[in-house]
Write a protein that holds these residues in place. Sequence first.
Motif, PDB file in Angstrom:
ATOM      1  N   PHE A 109     -11.106   2.745  11.573  1.00 36.49           N
ATOM      2  CA  PHE A 109     -11.231   4.010  10.859  1.00 36.49           C
ATOM      3  C   PHE A 109      -9.897   4.343  10.218  1.00 36.49           C
ATOM      4  O   PHE A 109      -8.882   4.480  10.901  1.00 36.49           O
ATOM      5  CB  PHE A 109     -11.656   5.102  11.842  1.00 36.49           C
ATOM      6  N   VAL A 110      -9.885   4.489   8.898  1.00 38.18           N
ATOM      7  CA  VAL A 110      -8.676   4.899   8.199  1.00 38.18           C
ATOM      8  C   VAL A 110      -9.036   6.012   7.218  1.00 38.18           C
ATOM      9  O   VAL A 110      -9.968   5.884   6.413  1.00 38.18           O
ATOM     10  CB  VAL A 110      -7.997   3.720   7.465  1.00 38.18           C
ATOM     11  N   ASP A 111      -8.324   7.131   7.308  1.00 32.06           N
ATOM     12  CA  ASP A 111      -8.543   8.264   6.421  1.00 32.06           C
ATOM     13  C   ASP A 111      -7.194   8.746   5.908  1.00 32.06           C
ATOM     14  O   ASP A 111      -6.418   9.370   6.630  1.00 32.06           O
ATOM     15  CB  ASP A 111      -9.274   9.393   7.154  1.00 32.06           C
ATOM     16  N   LEU A 112      -6.919   8.435   4.638  1.00 29.41           N
ATOM     17  CA  LEU A 112      -5.683   8.851   3.980  1.00 29.41           C
ATOM     18  C   LEU A 112      -5.992   9.786   2.819  1.00 29.41           C
ATOM     19  O   LEU A 112      -5.143   9.999   1.951  1.00 29.41           O
ATOM     20  CB  LEU A 112      -4.915   7.624   3.473  1.00 29.41           C
ATOM     21  N   SER A 113      -7.178  10.344   2.799  1.00 30.86           N
ATOM     22  CA  SER A 113      -7.617  11.154   1.671  1.00 30.86           C
ATOM     23  C   SER A 113      -6.815  12.441   1.538  1.00 30.86           C
ATOM     24  O   SER A 113      -6.205  12.928   2.492  1.00 30.86           O
ATOM     25  CB  SER A 113      -9.104  11.472   1.804  1.00 30.86           C
ATOM     26  N   ARG A 114      -6.814  12.972   0.302  1.00 29.78           N
ATOM     27  CA  ARG A 114      -6.169  14.255  -0.014  1.00 29.78           C
ATOM     28  C   ARG A 114      -4.683  14.261   0.322  1.00 29.78           C
ATOM     29  O   ARG A 114      -4.174  15.109   1.042  1.00 29.78           O
ATOM     30  CB  ARG A 114      -6.893  15.410   0.677  1.00 29.78           C
ATOM     31  N   ASN A 115      -3.990  13.267  -0.215  1.00 28.23           N
ATOM     32  CA  ASN A 115      -2.537  13.202  -0.180  1.00 28.23           C
ATOM     33  C   ASN A 115      -2.043  12.932  -1.598  1.00 28.23           C
ATOM     34  O   ASN A 115      -2.766  13.206  -2.562  1.00 28.23           O
ATOM     35  CB  ASN A 115      -2.071  12.113   0.795  1.00 28.23           C
ATOM     36  N   SER A 116      -0.841  12.415  -1.734  1.00 28.14           N
ATOM     37  CA  SER A 116      -0.310  12.065  -3.057  1.00 28.14           C
ATOM     38  C   SER A 116       0.156  10.613  -3.047  1.00 28.14           C
ATOM     39  O   SER A 116       1.218  10.276  -3.594  1.00 28.14           O
ATOM     40  CB  SER A 116       0.843  13.004  -3.433  1.00 28.14           C
ATOM     41  N   LEU A 117      -0.622   9.759  -2.419  1.00 23.32           N
ATOM     42  CA  LEU A 117      -0.268   8.342  -2.298  1.00 23.32           C
ATOM     43  C   LEU A 117      -0.534   7.611  -3.606  1.00 23.32           C
ATOM     44  O   LEU A 117      -1.476   7.946  -4.340  1.00 23.32           O
ATOM     45  CB  LEU A 117      -1.068   7.715  -1.154  1.00 23.32           C
ATOM     46  N   VAL A 118       0.280   6.589  -3.870  1.00 22.30           N
ATOM     47  CA  VAL A 118       0.165   5.845  -5.127  1.00 22.30           C
ATOM     48  C   VAL A 118       0.086   4.344  -4.838  1.00 22.30           C
ATOM     49  O   VAL A 118       0.357   3.882  -3.725  1.00 22.30           O
ATOM     50  CB  VAL A 118       1.379   6.125  -6.047  1.00 22.30           C
ATOM     51  N   GLY A 119      -0.294   3.600  -5.866  1.00 24.12           N
ATOM     52  CA  GLY A 119      -0.207   2.146  -5.805  1.00 24.12           C
ATOM     53  C   GLY A 119      -1.373   1.463  -5.111  1.00 24.12           C
ATOM     54  O   GLY A 119      -2.511   1.921  -5.148  1.00 24.12           O
ATOM     55  N   ASP A 120      -1.052   0.372  -4.433  1.00 22.48           N
ATOM     56  CA  ASP A 120      -2.040  -0.579  -3.934  1.00 22.48           C
ATOM     57  C   ASP A 120      -2.533  -0.214  -2.537  1.00 22.48           C
ATOM     58  O   ASP A 120      -1.753  -0.098  -1.597  1.00 22.48           O
ATOM     59  CB  ASP A 120      -1.395  -1.965  -3.912  1.00 22.48           C
ATOM     60  N   ALA A 121      -3.842  -0.043  -2.411  1.00 17.58           N
ATOM     61  CA  ALA A 121      -4.446   0.203  -1.100  1.00 17.58           C
ATOM     62  C   ALA A 121      -5.295  -0.973  -0.641  1.00 17.58           C
ATOM     63  O   ALA A 121      -6.000  -0.871   0.363  1.00 17.58           O
ATOM     64  CB  ALA A 121      -5.297   1.466  -1.137  1.00 17.58           C
ATOM     65  N   SER A 122      -5.208  -2.083  -1.351  1.00 16.17           N
ATOM     66  CA  SER A 122      -6.039  -3.240  -1.002  1.00 16.17           C
ATOM     67  C   SER A 122      -5.680  -3.811   0.362  1.00 16.17           C
ATOM     68  O   SER A 122      -6.488  -4.510   0.981  1.00 16.17           O
ATOM     69  CB  SER A 122      -5.912  -4.330  -2.073  1.00 16.17           C
ATOM     70  N   VAL A 123      -4.482  -3.489   0.857  1.00 18.53           N
ATOM     71  CA  VAL A 123      -4.053  -3.997   2.170  1.00 18.53           C
ATOM     72  C   VAL A 123      -4.934  -3.464   3.298  1.00 18.53           C
ATOM     73  O   VAL A 123      -4.946  -4.017   4.408  1.00 18.53           O
ATOM     74  CB  VAL A 123      -2.580  -3.624   2.455  1.00 18.53           C
TER      75      VAL A 123
END
Length: 344
Positions: free
Chosen positions: A231-245
């Motif tokens: 389970f990974v939840d990084l929603s509603r932030n200001s993250l940029v770039g590659d999330a394919s990892v």
Amino acid sequence: MISSTMHNFPSCILFLLLTLTANLFLPSLSEKCNPDDKKALLQIKNEFGNPTKLSSWDPTTDCCNGTWSGVSCDTDTQTFRVNNLDLFDLDLPQPVSIPPSITNLPFLFYLSLTNIPNLVGAIPPSISSLTKLQYLYFSQNNLTGVIPNTLSQIKSLITLDFSYNKLTGPLPDSLSSLPNLGGITFDGNQLSGSIPESYGSFPDSFTSLTLSRNSLSGAIPASLAKLNLSFVDLSRNSLVGDASVLFGSNKNTQKILLARNSLAFDIGKVGLSANLNSLDLRNNKIYGTLPEGLTGLKFLHNFNVSYNSLCGQIPQGGNLRRFDAYCYAHNKCLCGSPLPACKT
């Protein structure tokens, strides 16, 4: 000395009277609660301002007899030390900080203070003195300040949940040194800065990373590719770039929630876990074509890729048939059912 009047009582009644009288002055003989633990609990009650929900914490009763609200003792080893403190919805008469006396309960393995609006102030670094803690929940309160780095000293920790407070500052990079950690839940705070590179070094037991609704920025560390997250939840932030990892066909991932960031990567090149049941990528800058493997996901029940830069034919079949046009809307050039047909 027994008075002369007592000589007139039958011996059986006299014995009963003497026994009852003795028990009035020796309550501790039958009490299982450790006196140090009991003292600490009564101090905690006082530091909380004596809320009515803790009226069951009666100093004349045994804190291990099951009547003290939120208190449990260790009956397995027969030591009867307080090892579980689970307090929620406390009606605190005024704003107070986490009671210092909690650190006087050295055998706690479960500590939960949740949904207490008047619980304010910082998480005390001294909490690290509770070296037997496995589960620590401080959620839905109004705690402020930073997450203390000293938490990394509690090597027994399995779960950390500080969600929905007003915590600020960076994510502690030292948490990855905890050998038994299974997950962290810090949603709904005001945490800032980047996700530490060290988070790729969490132990194999680590399966849940939930950091949504914060002010995190920067790129997702490439080191996170080493994690096998359920389970990974990084929603509603200001993250940029590659999330394919975060993706991978060889992983056991069930939920990937990344909505409302500025992430940009080619979704067509990621591998998909066969166990994936929830994929929310809306409101990013993700590009490429949707992978055909989406149609083979047997458990997929939540899916949204709207407001991105996706193109090409939407894969047809499988569980994708249950999602309407809203789940694909506002992309660069996605086409095919449930959107308009692709132009030839």
